[in-house]
Design a protein around this motif. Structure first.
Motif, PDB file in Angstrom:
ATOM      1  N   ASP A   1     -11.534  -0.973 -11.678  1.00  0.00           N
ATOM      2  CA  ASP A   1     -11.470  -1.140 -13.131  1.00  0.00           C
ATOM      3  C   ASP A   1     -10.046  -1.258 -13.649  1.00  0.00           C
ATOM      4  OD1 ASP A   1     -14.260  -1.056 -13.309  1.00  0.00           O
ATOM      5  OD2 ASP A   1     -14.262   1.134 -13.457  1.00  0.00           O
ATOM      6  N   CYS A   2      -9.072  -1.043 -12.802  1.00  0.00           N
ATOM      7  CA  CYS A   2      -7.668  -1.161 -13.198  1.00  0.00           C
ATOM      8  C   CYS A   2      -7.206  -2.578 -12.859  1.00  0.00           C
ATOM      9  CB  CYS A   2      -6.821  -0.123 -12.465  1.00  0.00           C
ATOM     10  SG  CYS A   2      -5.075  -0.218 -12.880  1.00  0.00           S
ATOM     11  N   PHE A   3      -6.734  -3.315 -13.855  1.00  0.00           N
ATOM     12  CA  PHE A   3      -6.390  -4.725 -13.631  1.00  0.00           C
ATOM     13  C   PHE A   3      -5.202  -4.927 -12.697  1.00  0.00           C
ATOM     14  CE2 PHE A   3      -3.586  -3.708 -17.091  1.00  0.00           C
ATOM     15  CZ  PHE A   3      -2.504  -4.548 -16.943  1.00  0.00           C
ATOM     16  N   THR A   4      -4.435  -3.878 -12.414  1.00  0.00           N
ATOM     17  CA  THR A   4      -3.304  -4.001 -11.486  1.00  0.00           C
ATOM     18  C   THR A   4      -3.601  -3.352 -10.134  1.00  0.00           C
ATOM     19  OG1 THR A   4      -2.288  -1.970 -12.349  1.00  0.00           O
ATOM     20  CG2 THR A   4      -1.594  -4.069 -13.353  1.00  0.00           C
ATOM     21  N   SER A   5      -4.867  -3.092  -9.842  1.00  0.00           N
ATOM     22  CA  SER A   5      -5.220  -2.314  -8.648  1.00  0.00           C
ATOM     23  C   SER A   5      -4.688  -2.911  -7.342  1.00  0.00           C
ATOM     24  CB  SER A   5      -6.735  -2.126  -8.570  1.00  0.00           C
ATOM     25  OG  SER A   5      -7.384  -3.381  -8.450  1.00  0.00           O
ATOM     26  N   VAL A   6      -4.831  -4.204  -7.148  1.00  0.00           N
ATOM     27  CA  VAL A   6      -4.382  -4.826  -5.899  1.00  0.00           C
ATOM     28  C   VAL A   6      -2.865  -4.720  -5.777  1.00  0.00           C
ATOM     29  CG1 VAL A   6      -4.226  -6.991  -4.603  1.00  0.00           C
ATOM     30  CG2 VAL A   6      -6.357  -6.373  -5.744  1.00  0.00           C
ATOM     31  N   TYR A   7      -2.160  -4.944  -6.863  1.00  0.00           N
ATOM     32  CA  TYR A   7      -0.701  -4.870  -6.838  1.00  0.00           C
ATOM     33  C   TYR A   7      -0.252  -3.428  -6.600  1.00  0.00           C
ATOM     34  CZ  TYR A   7      -1.887  -9.144  -9.272  1.00  0.00           C
ATOM     35  OH  TYR A   7      -2.458 -10.336  -9.616  1.00  0.00           O
ATOM     36  N   ASP A   8      -0.880  -2.503  -7.302  1.00  0.00           N
ATOM     37  CA  ASP A   8      -0.506  -1.095  -7.158  1.00  0.00           C
ATOM     38  C   ASP A   8      -0.727  -0.621  -5.721  1.00  0.00           C
ATOM     39  OD1 ASP A   8      -0.054  -1.236  -9.879  1.00  0.00           O
ATOM     40  OD2 ASP A   8      -1.758   0.017 -10.440  1.00  0.00           O
ATOM     41  N   GLY A   9      -1.880  -0.954  -5.164  1.00  0.00           N
ATOM     42  CA  GLY A   9      -2.170  -0.560  -3.789  1.00  0.00           C
ATOM     43  C   GLY A   9      -1.234  -1.210  -2.788  1.00  0.00           C
ATOM     44  N   SER A  10      -0.828  -2.434  -3.066  1.00  0.00           N
ATOM     45  CA  SER A  10       0.089  -3.133  -2.173  1.00  0.00           C
ATOM     46  C   SER A  10       1.453  -2.455  -2.136  1.00  0.00           C
ATOM     47  CB  SER A  10       0.243  -4.596  -2.601  1.00  0.00           C
ATOM     48  OG  SER A  10      -0.992  -5.277  -2.469  1.00  0.00           O
ATOM     49  N   VAL A  11       1.924  -2.012  -3.276  1.00  0.00           N
ATOM     50  CA  VAL A  11       3.215  -1.326  -3.315  1.00  0.00           C
ATOM     51  C   VAL A  11       3.110   0.034  -2.617  1.00  0.00           C
ATOM     52  CG1 VAL A  11       5.055  -0.478  -4.807  1.00  0.00           C
ATOM     53  CG2 VAL A  11       3.853  -2.543  -5.418  1.00  0.00           C
ATOM     54  N   VAL A  12       1.973   0.692  -2.747  1.00  0.00           N
ATOM     55  CA  VAL A  12       1.747   1.939  -2.020  1.00  0.00           C
ATOM     56  C   VAL A  12       1.887   1.686  -0.519  1.00  0.00           C
ATOM     57  CG1 VAL A  12      -0.012   3.640  -1.353  1.00  0.00           C
ATOM     58  CG2 VAL A  12       0.310   3.065  -3.769  1.00  0.00           C
ATOM     59  N   LEU A  13       1.263   0.608  -0.034  1.00  0.00           N
ATOM     60  CA  LEU A  13       1.333   0.281   1.386  1.00  0.00           C
ATOM     61  C   LEU A  13       2.774   0.050   1.844  1.00  0.00           C
ATOM     62  CD1 LEU A  13      -1.863  -1.869   1.495  1.00  0.00           C
ATOM     63  CD2 LEU A  13      -1.365  -0.036   3.123  1.00  0.00           C
ATOM     64  N   GLU A  14       3.558  -0.609   1.045  1.00  0.00           N
ATOM     65  CA  GLU A  14       4.966  -0.823   1.408  1.00  0.00           C
ATOM     66  C   GLU A  14       5.714   0.506   1.467  1.00  0.00           C
ATOM     67  OE1 GLU A  14       8.574  -2.909   2.383  1.00  0.00           O
ATOM     68  OE2 GLU A  14       6.443  -3.260   2.661  1.00  0.00           O
ATOM     69  N   ASN A  15       5.491   1.374   0.483  1.00  0.00           N
ATOM     70  CA  ASN A  15       6.147   2.684   0.509  1.00  0.00           C
ATOM     71  C   ASN A  15       5.754   3.477   1.755  1.00  0.00           C
ATOM     72  OD1 ASN A  15       7.345   2.160  -1.980  1.00  0.00           O
ATOM     73  ND2 ASN A  15       6.798   4.141  -2.839  1.00  0.00           N
ATOM     74  N   LEU A  16       4.482   3.413   2.145  1.00  0.00           N
ATOM     75  CA  LEU A  16       4.027   4.125   3.339  1.00  0.00           C
ATOM     76  C   LEU A  16       4.767   3.611   4.577  1.00  0.00           C
ATOM     77  CD1 LEU A  16       0.153   4.117   2.708  1.00  0.00           C
ATOM     78  CD2 LEU A  16       1.733   6.041   2.345  1.00  0.00           C
ATOM     79  N   GLN A  17       4.900   2.291   4.694  1.00  0.00           N
ATOM     80  CA  GLN A  17       5.587   1.705   5.848  1.00  0.00           C
ATOM     81  C   GLN A  17       7.059   2.100   5.890  1.00  0.00           C
ATOM     82  OE1 GLN A  17       4.188  -2.523   6.920  1.00  0.00           O
ATOM     83  NE2 GLN A  17       3.871  -2.320   4.716  1.00  0.00           N
ATOM     84  N   LEU A  18       7.705   2.053   4.740  1.00  0.00           N
ATOM     85  CA  LEU A  18       9.124   2.416   4.689  1.00  0.00           C
ATOM     86  C   LEU A  18       9.331   3.887   5.021  1.00  0.00           C
ATOM     87  CD1 LEU A  18      10.244   0.370   1.556  1.00  0.00           C
ATOM     88  CD2 LEU A  18      10.837  -0.077   3.955  1.00  0.00           C
ATOM     89  N   ALA A  19       8.463   4.752   4.513  1.00  0.00           N
ATOM     90  CA  ALA A  19       8.586   6.186   4.800  1.00  0.00           C
ATOM     91  C   ALA A  19       8.377   6.449   6.285  1.00  0.00           C
ATOM     92  CB  ALA A  19       7.588   6.976   3.964  1.00  0.00           C
ATOM     93  N   ALA A  20       7.380   5.812   6.885  1.00  0.00           N
ATOM     94  CA  ALA A  20       7.129   5.994   8.319  1.00  0.00           C
ATOM     95  C   ALA A  20       8.353   5.560   9.125  1.00  0.00           C
ATOM     96  CB  ALA A  20       5.889   5.207   8.740  1.00  0.00           C
ATOM     97  N   THR A  21       8.920   4.427   8.776  1.00  0.00           N
ATOM     98  CA  THR A  21      10.109   3.923   9.469  1.00  0.00           C
ATOM     99  C   THR A  21      11.256   4.902   9.331  1.00  0.00           C
ATOM    100  OG1 THR A  21       9.417   1.638   9.079  1.00  0.00           O
ATOM    101  CG2 THR A  21      11.748   1.995   9.597  1.00  0.00           C
ATOM    102  N   ASP A  22      11.460   5.411   8.133  1.00  0.00           N
ATOM    103  CA  ASP A  22      12.543   6.357   7.873  1.00  0.00           C
ATOM    104  C   ASP A  22      12.383   7.631   8.699  1.00  0.00           C
ATOM    105  OD1 ASP A  22      14.976   6.966   6.419  1.00  0.00           O
ATOM    106  OD2 ASP A  22      13.788   8.427   5.289  1.00  0.00           O
ATOM    107  N   LEU A  23      11.147   8.000   8.999  1.00  0.00           N
ATOM    108  CA  LEU A  23      10.871   9.220   9.769  1.00  0.00           C
ATOM    109  C   LEU A  23      10.812   8.970  11.275  1.00  0.00           C
ATOM    110  CD1 LEU A  23       8.204  10.728   7.369  1.00  0.00           C
ATOM    111  CD2 LEU A  23      10.536  11.573   7.751  1.00  0.00           C
TER     112      LEU A  23
END
Length: 174
Positions: free
Chosen positions: A90-112
């Protein structure tokens, strides 16, 4: 690590050791996902951290069947952890928001010091009966769509080399 350097060294890792990842590291990665930008501050995304091998394997099997792969193919490349990112339809930015979450997860994993890879077909998983059954079993109800997965684990081998950037990747309109 410096943010710009981190972005340059992040790679899609496609071979993982089966070693478990400590929960403290997974919590840090998940927290990084919660700080991703999101439309109107709605926080429409939901991060499901899957460390349960049975659930992880069921999701892998479902994902492989969506790809049309044969029994035994693992689209999660042996990673022991799957961050399954969903978002409120129901959130019109859901795909974009989730995509940015995925990028943050990847960057955090790499950093660790961990490997990570974005895996697709989460949308089809959530739309399937099996995907809905898995969500229900882990207590997720609502009007969600699957955005993607970030698989995480210790890298088995060397970090892949970066591919050259294409010449026309950036266009200046000065």
């Amino acid at each position: 690590m410096e943010a710009l350097e981190l972005m340059k060294i992040r790679r899609s890792v496609k071979k993982y050791k089966s070693d478990p990842v400590p929960k403290e590291l997974l919590e840090k990665i998940a927290e990084a996902g919660t700080f991703a930008p999101n439309g109107k501050g709605a926080q429409a995304a939901k991060i499901v951290v899957i460390t349960n091998k049975e659930i992880r394997d069921r999701l892998s099997k479902l994902n492989a069947s969506i790809m049309g792969k044969e029994e035994g193919f693992d689209p999660f490349y042996g990673a022991p952890v799957v961050f399954w990112v969903l978002a409120d339809k129901d959130c019109f930015t859901s795909v974009y928001d989730g995509s940015v979450v995925l990028e943050n997860l990847q960057l955090a994993a790499t950093d660790l010091g961990l490997g990570a890879c974005w895996i697709h077909r989460a949308k089809q998983e959530v739309e399937s009966e099996e995907g809905q059954a898995i969500l229900k079993e882990i207590g997720i109800e609502g009007n969600y769509e699957g955005i993607g997965h970030c698989v995480v684990g210790y890298i088995d081998g060397d970090l892949p080399a970066a591919k050259p950037r294409k010449d026309d990747f950036v266009v200046w309109a000065e």
